[in-house]
Design a protein around this motif. Sequence first.
Motif, PDB file in Angstrom:
ATOM      1  N   GLN A   1     106.675  53.956 -35.655  1.00  0.00           N
ATOM      2  CA  GLN A   1     106.960  52.912 -34.541  1.00  0.00           C
ATOM      3  C   GLN A   1     107.925  53.333 -33.453  1.00  0.00           C
ATOM      4  O   GLN A   1     107.968  52.556 -32.499  1.00  0.00           O
ATOM      5  CB  GLN A   1     107.376  51.612 -35.323  1.00  0.00           C
ATOM      6  N   ASN A   2     108.412  54.458 -33.632  1.00  0.00           N
ATOM      7  CA  ASN A   2     109.468  54.956 -32.570  1.00  0.00           C
ATOM      8  C   ASN A   2     108.906  56.513 -32.104  1.00  0.00           C
ATOM      9  O   ASN A   2     109.953  56.853 -31.166  1.00  0.00           O
ATOM     10  CB  ASN A   2     110.793  54.899 -33.015  1.00  0.00           C
ATOM     11  N   SER A   3     107.972  56.798 -32.456  1.00  0.00           N
ATOM     12  CA  SER A   3     107.577  58.261 -31.794  1.00  0.00           C
ATOM     13  C   SER A   3     106.140  58.335 -31.872  1.00  0.00           C
ATOM     14  O   SER A   3     105.296  57.774 -32.579  1.00  0.00           O
ATOM     15  CB  SER A   3     108.243  59.362 -32.555  1.00  0.00           C
ATOM     16  N   ASP A   4     105.642  59.035 -30.803  1.00  0.00           N
ATOM     17  CA  ASP A   4     104.086  59.412 -30.988  1.00  0.00           C
ATOM     18  C   ASP A   4     103.847  60.483 -31.707  1.00  0.00           C
ATOM     19  O   ASP A   4     103.662  61.667 -31.359  1.00  0.00           O
ATOM     20  CB  ASP A   4     103.747  59.644 -29.393  1.00  0.00           C
ATOM     21  N   PHE A   5     104.089  60.290 -33.147  1.00  0.00           N
ATOM     22  CA  PHE A   5     103.867  61.382 -34.075  1.00  0.00           C
ATOM     23  C   PHE A   5     102.728  62.205 -34.139  1.00  0.00           C
ATOM     24  O   PHE A   5     102.839  63.405 -34.034  1.00  0.00           O
ATOM     25  CB  PHE A   5     104.064  60.815 -35.416  1.00  0.00           C
ATOM     26  N   ARG A   6     101.433  61.577 -33.779  1.00  0.00           N
ATOM     27  CA  ARG A   6     100.210  62.573 -33.810  1.00  0.00           C
ATOM     28  C   ARG A   6     100.451  63.663 -32.503  1.00  0.00           C
ATOM     29  O   ARG A   6      99.727  64.285 -32.890  1.00  0.00           O
ATOM     30  CB  ARG A   6      99.252  61.810 -33.913  1.00  0.00           C
ATOM     31  N   HIS A   7     101.004  63.134 -31.336  1.00  0.00           N
ATOM     32  CA  HIS A   7     100.947  63.761 -30.335  1.00  0.00           C
ATOM     33  C   HIS A   7     102.061  64.763 -30.046  1.00  0.00           C
ATOM     34  O   HIS A   7     102.102  65.619 -29.056  1.00  0.00           O
ATOM     35  CB  HIS A   7     100.581  62.935 -29.025  1.00  0.00           C
ATOM     36  N   ASP A   8     103.141  64.274 -30.599  1.00  0.00           N
ATOM     37  CA  ASP A   8     104.393  65.323 -30.541  1.00  0.00           C
ATOM     38  C   ASP A   8     104.628  65.654 -31.847  1.00  0.00           C
ATOM     39  O   ASP A   8     105.968  65.866 -32.145  1.00  0.00           O
ATOM     40  CB  ASP A   8     105.396  64.406 -29.956  1.00  0.00           C
ATOM     41  N   ALA A   9     103.855  65.935 -32.812  1.00  0.00           N
ATOM     42  CA  ALA A   9     104.296  66.021 -34.130  1.00  0.00           C
ATOM     43  C   ALA A   9     104.900  67.557 -34.260  1.00  0.00           C
ATOM     44  O   ALA A   9     105.976  67.762 -34.809  1.00  0.00           O
ATOM     45  CB  ALA A   9     103.379  66.200 -35.106  1.00  0.00           C
ATOM     46  N   TRP A  10     104.413  68.379 -33.576  1.00  0.00           N
ATOM     47  CA  TRP A  10     104.878  69.860 -33.188  1.00  0.00           C
ATOM     48  C   TRP A  10     106.577  69.819 -32.771  1.00  0.00           C
ATOM     49  O   TRP A  10     107.401  70.372 -33.244  1.00  0.00           O
ATOM     50  CB  TRP A  10     104.028  70.759 -32.552  1.00  0.00           C
ATOM     51  N   GLY A  11     106.683  69.148 -31.792  1.00  0.00           N
ATOM     52  CA  GLY A  11     108.015  69.023 -31.155  1.00  0.00           C
ATOM     53  C   GLY A  11     108.935  68.481 -32.051  1.00  0.00           C
ATOM     54  O   GLY A  11     109.884  68.741 -32.235  1.00  0.00           O
ATOM     55  N   ARG A  12     108.615  67.277 -32.915  1.00  0.00           N
ATOM     56  CA  ARG A  12     109.434  66.624 -33.924  1.00  0.00           C
ATOM     57  C   ARG A  12     109.854  67.716 -35.066  1.00  0.00           C
ATOM     58  O   ARG A  12     110.828  67.852 -35.384  1.00  0.00           O
ATOM     59  CB  ARG A  12     108.721  65.505 -34.294  1.00  0.00           C
ATOM     60  N   LEU A  13     108.893  68.575 -35.325  1.00  0.00           N
ATOM     61  CA  LEU A  13     109.178  69.596 -36.411  1.00  0.00           C
ATOM     62  C   LEU A  13     110.128  70.738 -35.965  1.00  0.00           C
ATOM     63  O   LEU A  13     111.313  70.958 -36.587  1.00  0.00           O
ATOM     64  CB  LEU A  13     107.842  70.148 -36.919  1.00  0.00           C
ATOM     65  N   LEU A  14     109.702  71.064 -34.671  1.00  0.00           N
ATOM     66  CA  LEU A  14     110.828  72.137 -34.110  1.00  0.00           C
ATOM     67  C   LEU A  14     111.988  71.364 -33.787  1.00  0.00           C
ATOM     68  O   LEU A  14     113.195  72.061 -33.954  1.00  0.00           O
ATOM     69  CB  LEU A  14     110.216  72.589 -32.925  1.00  0.00           C
ATOM     70  N   ARG A  15     112.180  70.099 -33.516  1.00  0.00           N
ATOM     71  CA  ARG A  15     113.714  69.620 -33.149  1.00  0.00           C
ATOM     72  C   ARG A  15     114.408  69.393 -34.830  1.00  0.00           C
ATOM     73  O   ARG A  15     115.668  69.542 -34.642  1.00  0.00           O
ATOM     74  CB  ARG A  15     113.364  68.168 -32.415  1.00  0.00           C
ATOM     75  N   THR A  16     113.702  69.166 -35.533  1.00  0.00           N
ATOM     76  CA  THR A  16     114.276  69.000 -37.061  1.00  0.00           C
ATOM     77  C   THR A  16     114.618  70.563 -37.461  1.00  0.00           C
ATOM     78  O   THR A  16     115.767  70.522 -37.902  1.00  0.00           O
ATOM     79  CB  THR A  16     113.083  68.496 -38.141  1.00  0.00           C
TER      80      THR A  16
END
Length: 280
Positions: free
Chosen positions: A45-60
Amino acid sequence: MGDPGLFTPSSVTWQMHGDPMMWVAGIRALYLQALHPRAVRGVMQNSDFRHDAWGRLLRTADFVGTISYGTTEAAEKAGTRVRRIHSMLSATDPDTGERYGVDEPELLLWVHCAEIDSYLQVARRSGFPLTDAQADRYIDEHRVSARLVGLDPDAVPANRAEMAAYFEKVLPELACGSEARAVDDFLLRPPTHPLLVPAREVLWRRVAHLAYAALPPYAHELYGRPAPKPATVTRQLRATGTLLRAVPARLRWQLPPKHILRAMARLGPGSRPAPYKLGR
């Protein structure tokens, strides 16, 4: 000598987080974290997971690298940033209408334990040499990372027995809802350029399947797919670990965000992560 950071080269974390199997472990953690409905809802509910998943993984990955190998100041700043972001986010339970913060201690604790357990389980099963005492030490070390995201370190498992007790306690709260299904679907078929689809099918799916296979039995049951034999999964993890570790570490560490190379430049070549140093 420069600032060794929060963990220092004498820690289990310093030696283990340089292992290439941590990427497989990270994907296992995502599968496991998605099974807590309140926690995964906060992400979806707080992120566009499917469209920015790679960015999220890299930030983690950048966060984990920073707190593992960065200076004390860099690690504390990273923790402050995470806590500030989490304090501004909330989620809504669609069934009850309840609005809750994503920084609730119980949610932060689930994410933390799923991550640390995944790193430890995948590392050990893939052949990274850790004694039981070192495994306990690793879990205890990461009460520091728990503090950085806003948890009380004294409320976080400090060894394998406490971690197992925690998972047994939280198991009744886990379920495979629509959000978990969305994460599962993404991890099997992440969006990518059409020209890269064949590579995704050949390489990524194998990694995702291996990470999923390494989940505990209750997770397989919740996802509704048959659990592979543990011995078979362990053999696959060991084979993959052997293959990835054959790639020279200096070459692997050139990949962004290069935290290990920067730590070695800061502290000297003697700080180079290596499994054999755990026996010292």
